[in-house]
Design a protein around this motif. Structure first.
Motif, PDB file in Angstrom:
ATOM      1  N   ARG A  86       0.835  -1.204   0.000  1.00 29.97           N
ATOM      2  CA  ARG A  86       0.000   0.000   0.000  1.00 29.97           C
ATOM      3  C   ARG A  86       0.866   1.248   0.000  1.00 29.97           C
ATOM      4  NH1 ARG A  86      -2.967  -3.698  -1.000  1.00 29.97           N
ATOM      5  NH2 ARG A  86      -4.710  -4.396   0.290  1.00 29.97           N
ATOM      6  N   ALA A  88       0.786   3.970   1.724  1.00 28.06           N
ATOM      7  CA  ALA A  88       0.147   4.533   2.911  1.00 28.06           C
ATOM      8  C   ALA A  88       1.216   5.220   3.761  1.00 28.06           C
ATOM      9  CB  ALA A  88      -0.551   3.441   3.710  1.00 28.06           C
ATOM     10  N   TRP A 107      -3.313   2.829  14.411  1.00 18.64           N
ATOM     11  CA  TRP A 107      -2.606   3.297  13.225  1.00 18.64           C
ATOM     12  C   TRP A 107      -3.545   4.217  12.461  1.00 18.64           C
ATOM     13  CZ3 TRP A 107       1.856   2.247  10.150  1.00 18.64           C
ATOM     14  CH2 TRP A 107       1.716   2.411   8.767  1.00 18.64           C
ATOM     15  N   ALA A 109      -3.332   6.495   8.699  1.00 18.12           N
ATOM     16  CA  ALA A 109      -2.469   6.763   7.551  1.00 18.12           C
ATOM     17  C   ALA A 109      -3.262   7.466   6.481  1.00 18.12           C
ATOM     18  CB  ALA A 109      -1.898   5.458   7.003  1.00 18.12           C
ATOM     19  N   GLN A 111      -3.657   7.199   2.570  1.00 17.97           N
ATOM     20  CA  GLN A 111      -3.330   6.271   1.479  1.00 17.97           C
ATOM     21  C   GLN A 111      -3.660   6.946   0.153  1.00 17.97           C
ATOM     22  OE1 GLN A 111      -4.186   1.731  -0.170  1.00 17.97           O
ATOM     23  NE2 GLN A 111      -4.556   2.181   1.974  1.00 17.97           N
ATOM     24  N   HIS A 122      -4.764  -8.728  -0.073  1.00 17.21           N
ATOM     25  CA  HIS A 122      -4.111  -9.421   1.039  1.00 17.21           C
ATOM     26  C   HIS A 122      -5.121  -9.477   2.185  1.00 17.21           C
ATOM     27  CE1 HIS A 122      -2.319  -5.301   2.570  1.00 17.21           C
ATOM     28  NE2 HIS A 122      -3.531  -5.485   3.033  1.00 17.21           N
ATOM     29  N   HIS A 124      -5.235  -9.723   6.765  1.00 16.04           N
ATOM     30  CA  HIS A 124      -4.496  -9.701   8.025  1.00 16.04           C
ATOM     31  C   HIS A 124      -5.486  -9.695   9.176  1.00 16.04           C
ATOM     32  CE1 HIS A 124      -5.339  -5.450   7.252  1.00 16.04           C
ATOM     33  NE2 HIS A 124      -4.552  -5.500   6.181  1.00 16.04           N
ATOM     34  N   ARG A 130     -11.660   2.678   6.236  1.00 20.77           N
ATOM     35  CA  ARG A 130     -11.264   3.836   5.419  1.00 20.77           C
ATOM     36  C   ARG A 130     -12.313   4.916   5.636  1.00 20.77           C
ATOM     37  NH1 ARG A 130      -7.442   0.518   4.231  1.00 20.77           N
ATOM     38  NH2 ARG A 130      -8.289  -1.563   4.006  1.00 20.77           N
ATOM     39  N   HIS A 163      -8.692  -8.031   0.992  1.00 17.53           N
ATOM     40  CA  HIS A 163      -9.027  -6.707   0.448  1.00 17.53           C
ATOM     41  C   HIS A 163      -7.927  -6.171  -0.449  1.00 17.53           C
ATOM     42  CE1 HIS A 163      -6.908  -6.175   4.230  1.00 17.53           C
ATOM     43  NE2 HIS A 163      -6.438  -5.030   3.763  1.00 17.53           N
ATOM     44  N   HIS A 165      -7.508  -2.558  -3.486  1.00 18.35           N
ATOM     45  CA  HIS A 165      -8.173  -1.328  -3.935  1.00 18.35           C
ATOM     46  C   HIS A 165      -7.808  -1.062  -5.389  1.00 18.35           C
ATOM     47  CE1 HIS A 165      -7.971  -1.053   0.405  1.00 18.35           C
ATOM     48  NE2 HIS A 165      -6.694  -0.717   0.390  1.00 18.35           N
ATOM     49  N   ASP A 177      -6.858   5.925   6.402  1.00 17.51           N
ATOM     50  CA  ASP A 177      -6.955   4.545   6.878  1.00 17.51           C
ATOM     51  C   ASP A 177      -6.844   4.539   8.395  1.00 17.51           C
ATOM     52  OD1 ASP A 177      -6.847   3.144   4.383  1.00 17.51           O
ATOM     53  OD2 ASP A 177      -4.657   3.282   4.371  1.00 17.51           O
TER      54      ASP A 177
END
Ligand code: GTQ
Ligand code: FE2
Length: 372
Positions: A86, A88, A107, A109, A111, A122, A124, A130, A163, A165, A177
């Motif tokens: 990403r 990001a 976190w 960020a 993006q 990917h 996790h 978002r 997910h 994008h 994010d």
């Protein structure tokens, strides 16, 4: 005397002034403790167990124009793709030293995705959302369901959902994010897997399948009973958020209850299968302040992050004051008293926090010094 103050009530044990001989023995003992990987509580209790949370994180503001322009620069210089995953830019709290954590658990960020770019799939165990401050033309594909992203939309990627994008527009797009990456990292609970290179659904529907199934107020499909840890709604569209907030203020005008406090409307995004927060670790809310309205002052266990969606405001956090305009991001560390005053055009504020973690563990506390 303030009985909630370590300096008056928690005095270190009164050791008589050591003789030079005793001092040598003490030092030898502390050296030996170090070799044995032991540390005495009595030399650190005030730091380890303060009377109330004393966060290392500090309140800090990030300027949206700076965030956007550096994200744009990274779009020109750095490709997006497998491995880096990403484009990001994580907001790193200056009080937390090295790691890219806006708070010990959270976190945040910005993006950035250029036209035609594809951020591969990917998954996790970290939960993600978002929030779109401006632009459109990106679809985020969550477990094979293409979800449109438009201004004001709040989108979910719960833990372990695949997910990716893709930007089909002619303009670049940037968004905020939020994830529980620091919580997973510090607790050693994180897992990560690559998915496919190309997105599993490259369509660009007006509404995701998740919205068509789940995003009808007060209604749920009978085919899917039971509670789920995370909300099945992939997109909380701006039109509903906006309407819910305007209705609160309209009701206030008509003399009916519903607002948090005078001139302060707010909604919480919820999981329709439980009525609780959208994801186990992250709470998300939207606050609307009338021109010059002021929120109540609060001390809270846990961390908040605000992004100004529209208008302007002044945030008072602990000893600090921040002037906020559209897009700016500010964080509130645990237990720092905070309130926000809207500017003369009012303020629309997106907010996320880690409060659900502490509520589940019965560690939450709130204190309103004004007693209202
Ligand atoms: O969009 O999948 O800001 O996995 C950090 C980690 C975004 C994402 C981030 C991520 C993503
Ligand atoms: Fe991700």
């Amino acid at each position: 005397m303030n009985e909630n103050d370590y300096s008056t009530t928690h005095v270190a044990p009164q050791v008589p002034e050591p003789t030079p001989e005793e001092e040598r023995e003490l030092n030898a003992m502390y050296d030996r403790m170090e070799q044995l990987h032991l540390k005495p509580l009595w030399r650190q209790i005030g730091n380890l167990m303060p009377n109330h949370p004393e966060p290392d994180a500090v309140a800090h503001r990030w300027d949206w124009e700076e965030l956007y322009s550096i994200a744009q620069r990274s779009g020109e210089l750095v490709p997006v793709g497998r491995g880096g995953e990403r484009r990001a830019l994580g907001l790193a709290n200056p009080g937390l030293g090295g790691p890219t954590y806006i708070a010990p658990t959270l976190w945040a960020a910005i993006q950035y995705l250029a036209p035609g770019e594809n951020a591969p799939e990917h998954r996790h165990s970290q939960n993600a959302f978002r929030f779109v401050i401006e632009g459109e033309g990106v679809w985020t594909v969550v477990n094979g369901d293409a979800v449109p992203m438009r201004r004001g939309d709040f989108l979910l990627t719960p833990g372990w959902a695949y997910h990716g994008h893709h930007n089909i527009a002619t303009e670049p797009m940037a968004w905020l994010d939020g994830l529980d990456i620091p919580f997973a990292r510090q607790m050693d609970t994180g897992f990560f897997e690559y998915g496919t290179e190309r997105l599993t659904d490259e369509s660009t529907p007006e509404h995701s399948r998740s919205e068509r199934l789940w995003a009808h107020p007060g209604l749920r499909p009978v085919a899917y009973p039971g509670a789920r840890a995370a909300s099945p709604i992939g997109r909380y569209a701006w039109e509903f958020t906006d309407r819910a907030l305007s209705e609160q203020l309209a009701l206030e005008d008509a003399g009916f209850p519903g607002v948090v406090s005078p001139g302060h409307a707010a909604i919480r995004f919820t999981n329709p299968t439980t009525g609780s927060d959208v994801m186990p670790t992250i709470r998300a809310e939207f606050h609307r302040l009338r021109p010059d309205a002021v929120t109540k002052t609060l001390h809270e266990v846990g961390n908040r992050v605000f992004q100004v969606f529209e208008g302007s405001a002044t945030a008072f956090i602990g000893e600090k004051t921040f002037e906020l305009k559209r897009g700016d991001v500010v964080n509130v560390p645990s237990w720092k008293p905070w309130h926000i005053a809207a500017g003369s055009e009012g303020a629309d504020l997106f907010c996320f926090s880690d409060h659900p973690i502490f509520e589940k563990l019965d560690l939450n506390r709130t204190f309103n010094p004004e007693g209202i």
